[in-house]
Design an enzyme around this catalytic site. Structure first.
Site, mmCIF file in Angstrom:
data_model
loop_
_atom_site.group_PDB
_atom_site.id
_atom_site.type_symbol
_atom_site.label_atom_id
_atom_site.label_comp_id
_atom_site.label_asym_id
_atom_site.label_seq_id
_atom_site.Cartn_x
_atom_site.Cartn_y
_atom_site.Cartn_z
ATOM 1 N N CYS A 276 38.502 32.485 39.577
ATOM 2 C CA CYS A 276 39.280 31.561 40.421
ATOM 3 C C CYS A 276 38.445 30.772 41.423
ATOM 4 O O CYS A 276 38.328 29.558 41.316
ATOM 5 C CB CYS A 276 40.356 32.345 41.173
ATOM 6 S SG CYS A 276 41.617 32.992 40.086
HETATM 7 N N1 LIG Z 1 42.190 36.652 37.027
HETATM 8 C C1 LIG Z 1 42.667 36.301 38.190
HETATM 9 O O1 LIG Z 1 42.418 36.976 39.167
HETATM 10 C C2 LIG Z 1 43.558 35.093 38.359
HETATM 11 C C3 LIG Z 1 44.275 34.964 39.544
HETATM 12 C C4 LIG Z 1 45.094 33.885 39.734
HETATM 13 C C5 LIG Z 1 45.174 32.902 38.744
HETATM 14 N N2 LIG Z 1 44.447 33.022 37.590
HETATM 15 C C6 LIG Z 1 44.591 31.969 36.582
HETATM 16 O O2 LIG Z 1 45.403 32.449 35.533
HETATM 17 C C7 LIG Z 1 44.940 31.921 34.288
HETATM 18 C C8 LIG Z 1 44.650 33.054 33.332
HETATM 19 O O3 LIG Z 1 43.602 33.839 33.865
HETATM 20 P P1 LIG Z 1 43.272 35.302 33.360
HETATM 21 O O4 LIG Z 1 42.360 35.870 34.374
HETATM 22 O O5 LIG Z 1 44.504 36.021 32.981
HETATM 23 O O6 LIG Z 1 42.447 34.940 32.031
HETATM 24 P P2 LIG Z 1 42.083 35.976 30.843
HETATM 25 O O7 LIG Z 1 40.915 35.365 30.147
HETATM 26 O O8 LIG Z 1 41.998 37.351 31.367
HETATM 27 O O9 LIG Z 1 43.354 35.914 29.887
HETATM 28 C C9 LIG Z 1 43.751 34.774 29.211
HETATM 29 C C10 LIG Z 1 44.260 35.194 27.838
HETATM 30 O O10 LIG Z 1 44.764 34.034 27.181
HETATM 31 C C11 LIG Z 1 44.468 34.158 25.816
HETATM 32 N N3 LIG Z 1 44.592 32.854 25.177
HETATM 33 C C12 LIG Z 1 43.644 31.904 24.966
HETATM 34 N N4 LIG Z 1 44.184 30.844 24.359
HETATM 35 C C13 LIG Z 1 45.495 31.112 24.167
HETATM 36 C C14 LIG Z 1 46.594 30.408 23.587
HETATM 37 N N5 LIG Z 1 46.441 29.176 23.105
HETATM 38 N N6 LIG Z 1 47.790 31.007 23.572
HETATM 39 C C15 LIG Z 1 47.965 32.244 24.061
HETATM 40 N N7 LIG Z 1 46.986 32.956 24.635
HETATM 41 C C16 LIG Z 1 45.766 32.404 24.685
HETATM 42 C C17 LIG Z 1 43.082 34.759 25.787
HETATM 43 O O11 LIG Z 1 42.803 35.369 24.539
HETATM 44 C C18 LIG Z 1 43.181 35.765 26.932
HETATM 45 O O12 LIG Z 1 43.588 37.045 26.477
HETATM 46 C C19 LIG Z 1 43.741 31.057 34.609
HETATM 47 O O13 LIG Z 1 44.162 29.730 34.756
HETATM 48 C C20 LIG Z 1 43.280 31.577 35.940
HETATM 49 O O14 LIG Z 1 42.618 30.596 36.700
HETATM 50 C C21 LIG Z 1 43.658 34.105 37.383
#
Ligand SMILES: NC(=O)c1ccc[n+]([C@@H]2O[C@H](COP(=O)([O-])OP(=O)(O)OC[C@H]3O[C@@H](n4cnc5c(N)ncnc54)[C@H](O)[C@@H]3O)[C@@H](O)[C@H]2O)c1
Length: 439
Positions: A276
């Site tokens: 993030c």
């Molecule tokens: N990790 C954090 O602490 C956090 C906090 C707040 C916001 N976010 C935001 O949330 C979003 C997701 O982050 P995350 O940490 O969960 O990422 P992550 O990489 O842990 O998980 C994302 C998942 O999406 C899957 N994916 C990829 N393409 C896809 C598709 N077309 N359809 C369905 N699934 C698909 C991936 O295989 C993966 O398992 C990002 O935009 C991030 O900036 C993350």
């Protein structure tokens, strides 16, 4: 006769609406579990077969979600997982939690949002509510999702289907504020969209905060993360300035933090990490560049934060120099590879930069992290040292990059030859100690 909106609202309130969560990562799996706990039948859809198989087996791949909770929800038929996007055909409510990284050029990589949107578009049907959770630049929901989900199917947003943005605020590893009790901002493309999305989320989450548009919700997330990034940049620069002045930055910060109002404590460190804070503000600055505006605070903080690993390496160099040693040929042990304490997330971790820079200067680098047994670094696999005591004794310098709480810092101090402490993990033990160099 009931309108589409009224019918959907009834299904959401009765929790008979079928929920799909796209992306079962750090954000998606906890959210899927929270919806399932609230009584919805939830299908997680992820192209990553390994994650899907894990959930199907009733196991969790996310540290904050206990496996027994996943097992219970899977056994009860409340939580399902699949790689098959055709499951969207039956979905009434879809939450999109896909990654939003940067390209090598530093520009936003929207490919995951685009591919998720294309998949949803294939199965789009009236009476659906879609909420984008992935952090992105203001305008994404309206400019990218809306045309593909609505216009191309002849569906009218706010009437035939509902579209909103709701930023995820999860802080991995945190126990007090989790997905369920962290207030959730939601902004719809129309007022009806905000209402439907807010009713859905309020079935499962404690506090929902509706705002007037998707853009306000998108921008609110970027303000939160930009605020952190800039304050970390400021305190990192304070560390650089205190170093020049010969003043203890940690004591300065603790002194300033006694002010009961108008001050918020941030601490310096080896650089930004995670999915993030180092990334999200750059989505904003990228968007603003297209409007001929330079987001100066973001660019400056990014420059200072990005240089911190290099600064840590100069500290290692100085510490070794005081012992008539050079980095070249020295054995350096990095403690902590995760980007922050007590979690297993390596994404964007400054530890990787610190290790890479030390190696470039000729050090032999090993690392230890209780949460990260293996890592892929500069094209090779590394394994966390197994005999920590021996590795500490053998190292010419121990660099504390991540202050995991499981480390016995007094013992590390006792057994090591030299310590560079980038997090003040040693606290007062490290102050005025000739063996310890602090940031
Ligand atoms: N990790 C954090 O602490 C956090 C906090 C707040 C916001 N976010 C935001 O949330 C979003 C997701 O982050 P995350 O940490 O969960 O990422 P992550 O990489 O842990 O998980 C994302 C998942 O999406 C899957 N994916 C990829 N393409 C896809 C598709 N077309 N359809 C369905 N699934 C698909 C991936 O295989 C993966 O398992 C990002 O935009 C991030 O900036 C993350």
């Amino acid at each position: 006769m009931d309108t589409i909106q009224e019918k959907l609202l009834t299904q959401l309130k009765q929790r008979t609406a079928r929920v799909a969560v796209l992306g079962l990562g750090y954000v998606g799996l906890p959210l899927a579990v929270v919806f399932a706990e609230a009584g919805f039948v939830v299908t997680g859809i992820d192209p990553d077969k390994r994650k899907v198989d894990t959930v199907r087996k009733g196991e969790s791949h996310i540290q904050d979600v206990p496996s027994d909770q996943v097992a219970r929800l899977v056994a009860a038929g409340k939580l399902k997982a699949t790689t098959d996007f055709a499951a969207l055909r039956d979905a009434d409510a879809v939450s999109v939690c896909v990654p939003t990284p940067l390209r090598k050029t530093g520009d936003p990589d929207l490919s995951f949002i685009l591919s998720a949107t294309d998949e949803m578009a294939k199965y789009m049907h009236p009476s659906m509510v879609v909420v984008l959770e992935s952090t992105t630049y203001p305008g994404t929901t309206r400019e990218i999702l809306l045309p593909k989900l609505g216009d191309e199917h002849g569906l009218t947003v706010g009437k035939d289907f509902f579209l909103a943005f709701s930023p995820e605020r999860v802080d991995p590893g945190r126990q007090d504020w989790t997905t369920i009790n962290t207030p959730k901002v939601i902004g719809g493309i129309t007022g009806a969209c905000s209402e439907v999305a807010a009713v859905w989320y309020s079935q499962a989450l404690k506090t929902v905060v509706p705002v007037s548009s998707a853009e306000v919700a998108e921008m609110a997330k970027l303000l939160e993360n930009t605020f952190r990034m800039i304050n970390i940049g400021l305190v990192n620069e304070m560390a650089l300035m205190c170093d020049r002045l010969g003043v203890d930055v940690w004591e300065v910060i603790d002194a300033a933090a006694t002010k009961p109002f108008g001050y918020m404590k941030f601490t310096p460190g080896p650089g930004l990490g995670g999915h993030c804070i180092p990334i999200d503000p750059l989505y904003l600055s990228w968007k603003l560049r297209s409007l001929h505006y330079t987001a100066r605070f973001i660019e400056l903080a990014s420059e200072i934060n990005t240089n911190m690993p290099r600064y840590v390496v100069t500290k290692v160099q100085d510490a070794l120099n005081n012992q008539q040693k050079s980095i070249k040929g020295s054995h350096v042990l990095v403690l902590g590879a995760a980007y922050k304490p007590d979690i297993d997330d390596l994404r964007e971790s400054p530890a990787l930069d610190v290790m890479g820079l030390l190696e470039q200067k000729g050090a032999t680098v090993a690392y230890h992290d209780p949460y990260i047994p293996h890592l892929h670094h500069e094209g090779r696999e590394m394994t966390s040292v197994t005999d920590l005591d021996k590795a500490i004794k053998d190292a010419d310098c121990v660099v504390i990059v991540t202050n995991h709480s499981s480390y016995d810092y007094p013992a590390i101090l006792k057994e090591s030859k030299l310590v560079v402490d980038t997090r003040n993990a040693m606290g007062l033990l490290g102050k005025n100690n000739p063996k310890v160099t602090r940031l």
